[in-house]
Design a protein around this motif. Structure first.
Motif, PDB file in Angstrom:
ATOM      1  N   MET A   1       0.848  -1.186   0.000  1.00 19.81           N
ATOM      2  CA  MET A   1       0.000   0.000   0.000  1.00 19.81           C
ATOM      3  C   MET A   1       0.884   1.237   0.000  1.00 19.81           C
ATOM      4  O   MET A   1       1.927   1.271   0.644  1.00 19.81           O
ATOM      5  CB  MET A   1      -0.904   0.004   1.238  1.00 19.81           C
ATOM      6  N   ASP A   2       0.467   2.257  -0.763  1.00 16.92           N
ATOM      7  CA  ASP A   2       1.187   3.517  -0.798  1.00 16.92           C
ATOM      8  C   ASP A   2       1.140   4.167   0.591  1.00 16.92           C
ATOM      9  O   ASP A   2       0.399   3.744   1.469  1.00 16.92           O
ATOM     10  CB  ASP A   2       0.553   4.432  -1.855  1.00 16.92           C
ATOM     11  N   TYR A   3       1.931   5.215   0.753  1.00 17.97           N
ATOM     12  CA  TYR A   3       2.074   5.902   2.039  1.00 17.97           C
ATOM     13  C   TYR A   3       0.767   6.611   2.415  1.00 17.97           C
ATOM     14  O   TYR A   3       0.491   7.705   1.942  1.00 17.97           O
ATOM     15  CB  TYR A   3       3.247   6.872   1.921  1.00 17.97           C
ATOM     16  N   GLN A   4      -0.016   5.983   3.294  1.00 16.83           N
ATOM     17  CA  GLN A   4      -1.317   6.519   3.736  1.00 16.83           C
ATOM     18  C   GLN A   4      -1.122   7.291   5.050  1.00 16.83           C
ATOM     19  O   GLN A   4      -1.418   6.800   6.136  1.00 16.83           O
ATOM     20  CB  GLN A   4      -2.317   5.378   3.928  1.00 16.83           C
ATOM     21  N   PHE A   5      -0.573   8.513   4.951  1.00 16.19           N
ATOM     22  CA  PHE A   5      -0.150   9.225   6.147  1.00 16.19           C
ATOM     23  C   PHE A   5      -1.306   9.573   7.083  1.00 16.19           C
ATOM     24  O   PHE A   5      -1.147   9.561   8.310  1.00 16.19           O
ATOM     25  CB  PHE A   5       0.642  10.488   5.775  1.00 16.19           C
ATOM     26  N   LYS A   6      -2.481   9.884   6.559  1.00 15.43           N
ATOM     27  CA  LYS A   6      -3.599  10.269   7.429  1.00 15.43           C
ATOM     28  C   LYS A   6      -3.980   9.125   8.360  1.00 15.43           C
ATOM     29  O   LYS A   6      -4.167   9.315   9.568  1.00 15.43           O
ATOM     30  CB  LYS A   6      -4.805  10.693   6.593  1.00 15.43           C
ATOM     31  N   LYS A   7      -4.113   7.943   7.795  1.00 17.69           N
ATOM     32  CA  LYS A   7      -4.492   6.764   8.576  1.00 17.69           C
ATOM     33  C   LYS A   7      -3.389   6.414   9.575  1.00 17.69           C
ATOM     34  O   LYS A   7      -3.653   6.153  10.755  1.00 17.69           O
ATOM     35  CB  LYS A   7      -4.757   5.590   7.644  1.00 17.69           C
ATOM     36  N   ILE A   8      -2.149   6.426   9.117  1.00 18.99           N
ATOM     37  CA  ILE A   8      -1.011   6.068   9.976  1.00 18.99           C
ATOM     38  C   ILE A   8      -0.918   7.025  11.156  1.00 18.99           C
ATOM     39  O   ILE A   8      -0.782   6.605  12.317  1.00 18.99           O
ATOM     40  CB  ILE A   8       0.295   6.085   9.147  1.00 18.99           C
ATOM     41  N   GLU A   9      -0.989   8.326  10.896  1.00 21.48           N
ATOM     42  CA  GLU A   9      -0.804   9.315  11.967  1.00 21.48           C
ATOM     43  C   GLU A   9      -1.943   9.263  12.964  1.00 21.48           C
ATOM     44  O   GLU A   9      -1.717   9.339  14.188  1.00 21.48           O
ATOM     45  CB  GLU A   9      -0.626  10.704  11.359  1.00 21.48           C
ATOM     46  N   ALA A  10      -3.173   9.114  12.489  1.00 18.24           N
ATOM     47  CA  ALA A  10      -4.320   9.031  13.412  1.00 18.24           C
ATOM     48  C   ALA A  10      -4.201   7.798  14.300  1.00 18.24           C
ATOM     49  O   ALA A  10      -4.457   7.867  15.520  1.00 18.24           O
ATOM     50  CB  ALA A  10      -5.620   8.988  12.620  1.00 18.24           C
ATOM     51  N   ASN A  11      -3.797   6.661  13.730  1.00 20.90           N
ATOM     52  CA  ASN A  11      -3.682   5.417  14.495  1.00 20.90           C
ATOM     53  C   ASN A  11      -2.647   5.528  15.601  1.00 20.90           C
ATOM     54  O   ASN A  11      -2.889   5.111  16.748  1.00 20.90           O
ATOM     55  CB  ASN A  11      -3.316   4.250  13.573  1.00 20.90           C
ATOM     56  N   TRP A  12      -1.482   6.087  15.273  1.00 23.37           N
ATOM     57  CA  TRP A  12      -0.410   6.135  16.271  1.00 23.37           C
ATOM     58  C   TRP A  12      -0.656   7.213  17.323  1.00 23.37           C
ATOM     59  O   TRP A  12      -0.276   7.047  18.485  1.00 23.37           O
ATOM     60  CB  TRP A  12       0.944   6.287  15.585  1.00 23.37           C
ATOM     61  N   GLN A  13      -1.290   8.311  16.952  1.00 23.77           N
ATOM     62  CA  GLN A  13      -1.639   9.309  17.968  1.00 23.77           C
ATOM     63  C   GLN A  13      -2.628   8.722  18.964  1.00 23.77           C
ATOM     64  O   GLN A  13      -2.532   8.968  20.174  1.00 23.77           O
ATOM     65  CB  GLN A  13      -2.205  10.566  17.289  1.00 23.77           C
ATOM     66  N   LYS A  14      -3.563   7.936  18.461  1.00 25.07           N
ATOM     67  CA  LYS A  14      -4.520   7.257  19.340  1.00 25.07           C
ATOM     68  C   LYS A  14      -3.805   6.246  20.232  1.00 25.07           C
ATOM     69  O   LYS A  14      -4.061   6.171  21.449  1.00 25.07           O
ATOM     70  CB  LYS A  14      -5.587   6.563  18.499  1.00 25.07           C
ATOM     71  N   PHE A  15      -2.873   5.505  19.662  1.00 22.03           N
ATOM     72  CA  PHE A  15      -2.122   4.497  20.422  1.00 22.03           C
ATOM     73  C   PHE A  15      -1.315   5.151  21.545  1.00 22.03           C
ATOM     74  O   PHE A  15      -1.331   4.695  22.695  1.00 22.03           O
ATOM     75  CB  PHE A  15      -1.187   3.729  19.476  1.00 22.03           C
ATOM     76  N   TRP A  16      -0.603   6.221  21.225  1.00 22.11           N
ATOM     77  CA  TRP A  16       0.211   6.899  22.241  1.00 22.11           C
ATOM     78  C   TRP A  16      -0.653   7.418  23.386  1.00 22.11           C
ATOM     79  O   TRP A  16      -0.272   7.325  24.551  1.00 22.11           O
ATOM     80  CB  TRP A  16       0.983   8.052  21.614  1.00 22.11           C
TER      81      TRP A  16
END
Length: 936
Positions: free
Chosen positions: A1-16
């Motif tokens: 999958m191409d670099y899906q920055f919106k999904k990646i950033e939202a997921n990790w901010q939630k995780f942190w």
């Protein structure tokens, strides 16, 4: 999958957030490291791209230190008391707490989406009662303390009372008011409680006194010097006047020498240290008493307070050259010293002075003004009469509010004497051309100076100091320019001062009654009788009979100790526990603006030293290292409107490159509708509807905008909202781009044009871990030598850059490393895992995602890769081969070859043989790792 920055950033901010990934442990066995940002005032506008610059830098450093094995405390909070929320309350009636809460919600959302590794469990807000309870508590400790010069520290007021009981005032060496009484123990015993409290107030580290303040009638409050610009309030641009008021003050002057010497122990930018040194303003000189001549005065008026004027001078050797004395217009003796004939001119001059702020008066070194009082003093060294003037360049709060004028040795005095035709007396034979300008030399022998004639400078100073003390008219003295800090504002939205008044004297409420809460009031303006807004509170009194203090604390109160609250933010029993203070100690790295040099940064050092004196904290200085981040300036764009012959704007807009062919006026345009200086015409028509039908004269089919660097401001439409950039490119791109703009400490213009390049870099980095179909793919193979070389270059480079806070150069190095590994088609797990760790402080979201795809967890506690210099050692070198000095070719040779082996290999090479054409070399010059030159 191409670099899906919106999904990646939202997921990790939630995780942190859910896992409290960055929560610091105050009981860790790891070495501690405390990284702190100057916490923001939450304004209604939210963050623009300039605000996060320092936060991004501190976050990179915090994440890096965690990788290096440190237990990092990196907190965030809000300096949430402030004038803007109160002004909004005055205009709308909305309680400042509601405005502040909404503003904080905006700030928190914006901070979270940038991916900062803050420990939010320790968040503080200075306007919360649970926080300002401890700000009030510090005030109470200051009120209950005095500064003992014998021990050179603050002590509890009870130790001063014990001295009074035992030996009266005779043996007390304290920093105190000038009008303290002299008394015996028996006298003290006869004092009433009120008399004792009145006398103790002259020694307390926070006290009430009449002060000259910057009063802003429109804002209804006193402003600090740094809140006044050119006689107007910095906020709102309202007129400010000088006014005398009873004000709370803090005796910061007691700490002048310690504040000065402490600068030598901390790693701060030299310009900030120098600003503090100048603000403290240490001067070594002498105090001299000039007796007032009462011949032309009402004797009782003139001597009501004193019969002399005291002057501090750093050039006591020039005392025989004194031809006038100048008092500050606010000096308490001016009225008594003004003769009947001079009253009108003195009153006029004082009225003019009130229109200027103290900063304006200090800054104006060119204009000369003053007024003669009609009175004189007697020079103690020669009994000559000296006229007394007033002038606005002398300030009542600096020194004694009086200076002696020596025009032959001081240019300002020379200009004053010339302007008012006063004598200019030469006092050293080394002075030259004093009819043209003052000569401040200390060279030569004294003349026209009675008993110090023919002495040199050092001899004269020593003799005069002894003479003045022997005659009882002066003494050697060290003076400081820094004045005690005014500690009160006539406004609502601030910490209530925990004091009530009984028989006109201030008393503290009980500690167990803290916090003293802000009362509800009907509106946020001063009362009709001129009292501060708290005077509007109903049924707000101490024990239902005593009036509370109606001023609130200044804006700097809550920020003068906040770093300690972060150490133990949930503690209800102490501002921070002794264990937490012992563990975290002080701030290792502090990042913020240099504009706080003589405000917050000075007051924080003062409060820290005070808390140490009383044994509450352990460190003398609060901030070990300070970095001032530069300002990100706005980059404004302009369109050019054609104007007609009468200067009236038309409905035609001409592109930048064609504007010189027309008469035009420049109009600011929203930078968010301009890309690479090309205007989005449709969006411009929405932005400025009056140009919906305008004619646009284009260049090559495009409208090119003009550019200018200015301060970011709504009025210039050059504010860039990070929300827009994060939506388009992602937080990791914004973080890296802000660092890429230039050195952290330097100011630089914002330019969105280059952000696309950083975004492309992150996509290229992402592709390293994927195959042609964008499927995640790495290999568990042995790393190639070239791969390890590329990796270890970036490991070393980033480590060196981060340690010296050179974040911008790392970004370009990351790009080089990724290009090299891409060219090598690197898919090696070991190499790529280490690269993820190295990049993670800068671009944490993408790195967390890749770390997880690599099958790992807890990136924040991974170990930073160890640099191995062996991987950077070159085994071969491409030697340039020259014949008779002319370079013919390059030849790869092992660097292990000695001169003989290398020469033999070169001569055996077929290409070299061809160039030699059978000739025998006369000489071969060999420099290892450099060149081979064959001479034939």
């Amino acid at each position: 999958m191409d670099y899906q920055f919106k999904k990646i950033e939202a997921n990790w901010q939630k995780f942190w957030a859910e896992n409290q990934t960055f929560k610091a442990d105050s009981n860790s066995t790891k070495p501690k490291y405390y990284v702190l940002d100057m916490f923001p005032y939450p304004s209604g506008a939210g963050l623009h791209v300039g605000h996060p610059l320092g936060y991004i830098a501190s976050d990179i450093f915090s994440r890096y230190k965690r990788l290096k094995g440190f237990n990092v405390l990196h907190p965030m909070g809000y300096d949430s008391f402030g004038l803007p929320a109160e002004q909004y309350a005055i205009q709308t009636g909305q309680h400042p707490a509601i405005t502040t809460e909404a503003n904080i919600a905006t700030y928190r959302r914006q901070l979270d989406q940038i991916g900062f590794s803050f420990d939010w469990s320790r968040e503080v807000r200075t306007s919360e009662p649970g926080y300002y309870k401890w700000t009030q508590w510090v005030f109470m400790q200051l009120f209950n303390s005095w500064y003992n010069l014998e021990t050179d520290k603050a002590e509890d007021i009870t130790s001063l009372i014990e001295k009074f009981n035992a030996s009266g005032s005779a043996d007390v060496k304290a920093v105190c008011d000038e009008d303290v009484q002299s008394f015996m123990p028996s006298d003290w015993a006869t004092f009433t409680d009120e008399q004792k409290q009145e006398e103790l107030l002259k020694y307390r580290l926070t006290y009430l006194r009449e002060s000259t303040v910057n009063w802003c009638p429109a804002l209804g409050t006193v402003l600090a010097n740094d809140e006044v610009k050119d006689g107007f309030s910095e906020r709102g641009g309202y007129p400010v006047e000088q006014k005398k008021m009873m004000q709370w003050s803090m005796r910061i002057s007691a700490y002048a020498e310690r504040l000065l010497q402490g600068l030598n122990t901390i790693d701060w930018p030299e310009p900030v240290k120098e600003m503090q040194r100048n603000w403290i303003g240490k001067s070594v000189g002498a105090s001299v008493r000039f007796k007032i001549d009462t011949t032309n005065l009402n004797t009782q008026d003139a001597t009501r307070n004193t019969d002399f004027i005291e002057v501090f001078t750093t050039r006591v050797d020039t005392i025989f050259g004194v031809s006038f004395i100048v008092l500050a217009p606010e000096h308490e003796l001016v009225q008594a010293l003004t003769t009947e004939a001079q009253k009108e001119s003195i009153a006029t001059y004082i009225a003019q002075t009130k229109k200027k702020s103290e900063l304006d008066r200090m800054a104006d070194t060119k204009s000369v003004s003053g007024a003669f009082t009609g009175s004189y003093v007697i020079n103690p060294v020669n009994n000559e009469l000296v006229p007394i003037w007033i002038a606005d360049y002398v300030l009542a709060g600096y020194g004694t509010g009086a200076v002696m004028g020596v025009p032959s040795g001081d240019q300002r005095d020379w200009l004053f004497a010339k302007h008012f035709d006063l004598p200019i007396i030469q006092i050293l034979d080394g002075q030259k051309d004093i009819e043209v300008e003052a000569d401040p030399t200390k060279e030569g022998k004294y003349i026209n100076s009675d008993f110090i004639n023919n002495l040199g400078y050092k001899e004269a100073v020593s003799y005069l100091n002894h003479w003045l003390e022997r005659e009882g008219v002066g003494k050697a003295k060290v003076n400081y320019r820094m004045r005690d800090a005014i500690f009160g504002r006539q406004r609502y939205w601030g910490e209530p001062i925990p004091v009530y008044f009984k028989d006109g004297l201030p008393y503290l409420i009980k500690e167990e009654e803290l916090p003293l809460l802000l009362p509800e009031i009907d509106k946020y303006l001063p009362t009709e009788s001129g009292e501060p807004p708290l005077g509007r509170a109903t049924d707000w009194s101490y024990e239902k009979q005593y009036e509370y203090e109606l001023s609130t604390m200044p804006g700097w109160a809550g920020s003068s100790w906040y770093w300690y609250r972060y150490m133990d933010a949930q503690n209800d029993c102490d501002f921070a526990s002794k264990d937490a203070i012992a563990y975290w100690k002080d701030v290792d790295l502090y990042i913020g603006g240099s504009e706080h040099a003589t405000g917050h940064l000075l007051y924080s050092r003062f409060w820290n030293k005070f808390l140490k004196d009383l044994g509450y904290v352990n460190e003398e200085e609060p901030f070990k290292k300070l970095i001032n981040q530069g300002m990100i300036q706005g980059r404004s764009n302009f369109v050019y409107r054609v104007v007609d012959d009468e200067g009236k704007g038309t409905n035609t807009l001409v592109s930048y490159g064609l504007r010189k062919n027309y008469k035009t006026s420049a109009l600011h345009v929203d930078v968010n509708i301009v890309e690479n200086e090309i205007l989005n015409i449709n969006k411009f028509k929405e932005f400025r509807p009056e140009f919906a039908d305008a004619e646009f004269i284009l260049e090559n089919g495009k409208y090119i905008c003009g550019v200018e660097v200015e301060k970011m401001s709504k009025s210039k439409f050059n504010v860039v909202n990070p929300d827009v950039l994060i939506e388009t490119y992602g937080a990791d791109t914004l973080r890296m781009y802000e660092m890429f703009l230039g050195p952290l400490e330097q100011s630089k213009p914002w330019n969105t044009n280059g952000i696309e390049g950083v975004f492309k870099f992150l996509r290229k980095f992402w592709r390293l871990f994927h195959n042609e179909e964008w499927v995640f793919h790495v290999e568990d193979s042995i790393p190639a030598k070239a791969e390890l070389k590329a990796l270890h270059k970036i490991i070393k480079k980033v480590q060196d850059d981060v340690e010296r806070f050179s974040f911008n150069t790392s970004v370009s190095s990351f790009m080089i490393a990724v290009n090299e590994l891409t060219d090598l088609r690197c898919k090696n797990r070991q190499v790529l895992e280490d690269l993820v760790i190295v990049l993670s402080p800068y671009a944490p979201h993408i790195c967390e995602e890749l770390w997880s795809l690599l099958g790992n967890t807890d990136l924040s506690n991974a170990a930073y890769p160890t640099f191995n210099p062996a991987y950077l050692e070159e085994a071969e070198f491409a030697y340039p081969i020259s014949i008779n000095g002319k370079m013919k070719m390059n030849l790869n040779l092992s660097l292990s070859l000695d001169e003989g082996q290398a020469t033999e290999t070169v001569l055996a090479n077929e290409q070299v043989k061809g160039y030699l054409e059978g000739k025998t070399p006369k000489k071969i010059i060999f420099v290892k790792g450099k060149i081979v030159n064959i001479v034939v």
